[in-house]
Design a protein around this motif. Structure first.
Motif, PDB file in Angstrom:
ATOM      1  N   VAL A   1       0.865  -1.174   0.000  1.00 19.54           N
ATOM      2  CA  VAL A   1       0.000   0.000   0.000  1.00 19.54           C
ATOM      3  C   VAL A   1       0.901   1.222   0.000  1.00 19.54           C
ATOM      4  O   VAL A   1       1.856   1.300   0.771  1.00 19.54           O
ATOM      5  CB  VAL A   1      -0.921   0.003   1.238  1.00 19.54           C
ATOM      6  CG1 VAL A   1      -1.765   1.252   1.283  1.00 19.54           C
ATOM      7  CG2 VAL A   1      -1.790  -1.248   1.248  1.00 19.54           C
ATOM      8  N   LEU A   2       0.618   2.173  -0.869  1.00 20.34           N
ATOM      9  CA  LEU A   2       1.406   3.393  -0.963  1.00 20.34           C
ATOM     10  C   LEU A   2       0.620   4.552  -0.365  1.00 20.34           C
ATOM     11  O   LEU A   2      -0.549   4.748  -0.683  1.00 20.34           O
ATOM     12  CB  LEU A   2       1.724   3.701  -2.433  1.00 20.34           C
ATOM     13  CG  LEU A   2       2.454   4.996  -2.714  1.00 20.34           C
ATOM     14  CD1 LEU A   2       3.855   4.973  -2.102  1.00 20.34           C
ATOM     15  CD2 LEU A   2       2.531   5.238  -4.213  1.00 20.34           C
ATOM     16  N   ALA A   3       1.271   5.297   0.516  1.00 20.96           N
ATOM     17  CA  ALA A   3       0.660   6.490   1.103  1.00 20.96           C
ATOM     18  C   ALA A   3       1.693   7.609   1.064  1.00 20.96           C
ATOM     19  O   ALA A   3       2.879   7.373   1.293  1.00 20.96           O
ATOM     20  CB  ALA A   3       0.230   6.215   2.532  1.00 20.96           C
ATOM     21  N   LYS A   4       1.243   8.816   0.763  1.00 22.99           N
ATOM     22  CA  LYS A   4       2.144   9.969   0.720  1.00 22.99           C
ATOM     23  C   LYS A   4       1.596  11.065   1.614  1.00 22.99           C
ATOM     24  O   LYS A   4       0.383  11.279   1.666  1.00 22.99           O
ATOM     25  CB  LYS A   4       2.263  10.503  -0.700  1.00 22.99           C
ATOM     26  CG  LYS A   4       2.924   9.575  -1.673  1.00 22.99           C
ATOM     27  CD  LYS A   4       3.006  10.234  -3.036  1.00 22.99           C
ATOM     28  CE  LYS A   4       3.643   9.321  -4.048  1.00 22.99           C
ATOM     29  NZ  LYS A   4       3.794   9.980  -5.348  1.00 22.99           N
ATOM     30  N   TRP A   5       2.486  11.747   2.298  1.00 22.42           N
ATOM     31  CA  TRP A   5       2.140  12.925   3.062  1.00 22.42           C
ATOM     32  C   TRP A   5       3.382  13.768   3.227  1.00 22.42           C
ATOM     33  O   TRP A   5       4.479  13.320   2.950  1.00 22.42           O
ATOM     34  CB  TRP A   5       1.506  12.587   4.410  1.00 22.42           C
ATOM     35  CG  TRP A   5       2.407  11.837   5.343  1.00 22.42           C
ATOM     36  CD1 TRP A   5       3.241  12.385   6.292  1.00 22.42           C
ATOM     37  CD2 TRP A   5       2.592  10.433   5.436  1.00 22.42           C
ATOM     38  NE1 TRP A   5       3.921  11.402   6.957  1.00 22.42           N
ATOM     39  CE2 TRP A   5       3.544  10.173   6.449  1.00 22.42           C
ATOM     40  CE3 TRP A   5       2.050   9.337   4.772  1.00 22.42           C
ATOM     41  CZ2 TRP A   5       3.954   8.910   6.798  1.00 22.42           C
ATOM     42  CZ3 TRP A   5       2.467   8.074   5.127  1.00 22.42           C
ATOM     43  CH2 TRP A   5       3.400   7.873   6.123  1.00 22.42           C
ATOM     44  N   GLN A   6       3.207  14.995   3.695  1.00 26.06           N
ATOM     45  CA  GLN A   6       4.332  15.911   3.836  1.00 26.06           C
ATOM     46  C   GLN A   6       4.302  16.518   5.232  1.00 26.06           C
ATOM     47  O   GLN A   6       3.251  16.952   5.703  1.00 26.06           O
ATOM     48  CB  GLN A   6       4.220  17.013   2.788  1.00 26.06           C
ATOM     49  CG  GLN A   6       5.369  17.972   2.802  1.00 26.06           C
ATOM     50  CD  GLN A   6       5.295  18.946   1.630  1.00 26.06           C
ATOM     51  OE1 GLN A   6       4.607  18.704   0.652  1.00 26.06           O
ATOM     52  NE2 GLN A   6       5.990  20.054   1.752  1.00 26.06           N
ATOM     53  N   TYR A   7       5.469  16.560   5.873  1.00 25.41           N
ATOM     54  CA  TYR A   7       5.586  17.208   7.174  1.00 25.41           C
ATOM     55  C   TYR A   7       5.895  18.680   6.985  1.00 25.41           C
ATOM     56  O   TYR A   7       6.540  19.079   6.024  1.00 25.41           O
ATOM     57  CB  TYR A   7       6.692  16.538   8.003  1.00 25.41           C
ATOM     58  CG  TYR A   7       6.357  15.123   8.399  1.00 25.41           C
ATOM     59  CD1 TYR A   7       5.437  14.865   9.401  1.00 25.41           C
ATOM     60  CD2 TYR A   7       6.943  14.039   7.764  1.00 25.41           C
ATOM     61  CE1 TYR A   7       5.113  13.572   9.766  1.00 25.41           C
ATOM     62  CE2 TYR A   7       6.635  12.740   8.119  1.00 25.41           C
ATOM     63  CZ  TYR A   7       5.711  12.512   9.123  1.00 25.41           C
ATOM     64  OH  TYR A   7       5.400  11.229   9.479  1.00 25.41           O
ATOM     65  N   ASP A   8       5.461  19.489   7.929  1.00 26.32           N
ATOM     66  CA  ASP A   8       5.653  20.938   7.846  1.00 26.32           C
ATOM     67  C   ASP A   8       7.047  21.386   8.256  1.00 26.32           C
ATOM     68  O   ASP A   8       7.470  22.480   7.910  1.00 26.32           O
ATOM     69  CB  ASP A   8       4.624  21.661   8.718  1.00 26.32           C
ATOM     70  CG  ASP A   8       3.211  21.484   8.193  1.00 26.32           C
ATOM     71  OD1 ASP A   8       3.045  21.302   6.969  1.00 26.32           O
ATOM     72  OD2 ASP A   8       2.277  21.514   9.012  1.00 26.32           O
ATOM     73  N   SER A   9       7.752  20.552   9.020  1.00 25.55           N
ATOM     74  CA  SER A   9       9.083  20.958   9.489  1.00 25.55           C
ATOM     75  C   SER A   9       9.976  19.748   9.672  1.00 25.55           C
ATOM     76  O   SER A   9       9.509  18.606   9.740  1.00 25.55           O
ATOM     77  CB  SER A   9       8.964  21.726  10.809  1.00 25.55           C
ATOM     78  OG  SER A   9       8.354  20.919  11.790  1.00 25.55           O
ATOM     79  N   ALA A  10      11.270  20.010   9.741  1.00 25.09           N
ATOM     80  CA  ALA A  10      12.245  18.941   9.956  1.00 25.09           C
ATOM     81  C   ALA A  10      12.082  18.371  11.362  1.00 25.09           C
ATOM     82  O   ALA A  10      11.579  19.033  12.266  1.00 25.09           O
ATOM     83  CB  ALA A  10      13.657  19.489   9.772  1.00 25.09           C
ATOM     84  N   GLY A  11      12.486  17.137  11.529  1.00 22.99           N
ATOM     85  CA  GLY A  11      12.419  16.497  12.837  1.00 22.99           C
ATOM     86  C   GLY A  11      12.337  14.992  12.698  1.00 22.99           C
ATOM     87  O   GLY A  11      12.421  14.442  11.602  1.00 22.99           O
ATOM     88  N   THR A  12      12.176  14.333  13.823  1.00 23.18           N
ATOM     89  CA  THR A  12      12.016  12.887  13.844  1.00 23.18           C
ATOM     90  C   THR A  12      10.559  12.574  14.141  1.00 23.18           C
ATOM     91  O   THR A  12       9.981  13.108  15.093  1.00 23.18           O
ATOM     92  CB  THR A  12      12.933  12.250  14.913  1.00 23.18           C
ATOM     93  OG1 THR A  12      14.288  12.597  14.605  1.00 23.18           O
ATOM     94  CG2 THR A  12      12.799  10.737  14.923  1.00 23.18           C
TER      95      THR A  12
END
Length: 80
Positions: free
Chosen positions: A39-50
């Protein structure tokens, strides 16, 4: 995800949890005995981090299983 049973399972849902993103799969997957599906899912984080990503198969426990403990995969990812 993989069906470890000797019978077909239908309407298998998965849930992806991570910071600022909770998504219950919009469709149920059908898996034949011992079949695997990606299953492929994509998302984007707003800032760098872990961040911790958790994928839960059958989050509502709709499928009768002898082992409910193998339905969760957790991984930390670093975004720079």
């Amino acid at each position: 995800m993989k069906n470890n049973k000797n019978v077909e399972v239908n309407n298998v849902y998965l849930k992806i949890e991570t910071t600022n993103y909770n998504q219950l799969s919009g469709k149920g997957y059908n898996l034949k005995p011992n079949e695997e599906k990606s299953v492929l899912a994509k998302w984007q984080y707003d800032s760098a981090g872990t961040y911790t990503v958790k994928i839960i198969v059958d989050p509502n426990h709709n499928i009768a299983e002898t082992d409910e403990n193998n339905n969760i995969f957790t991984k930390q990812i670093k975004v720079s």
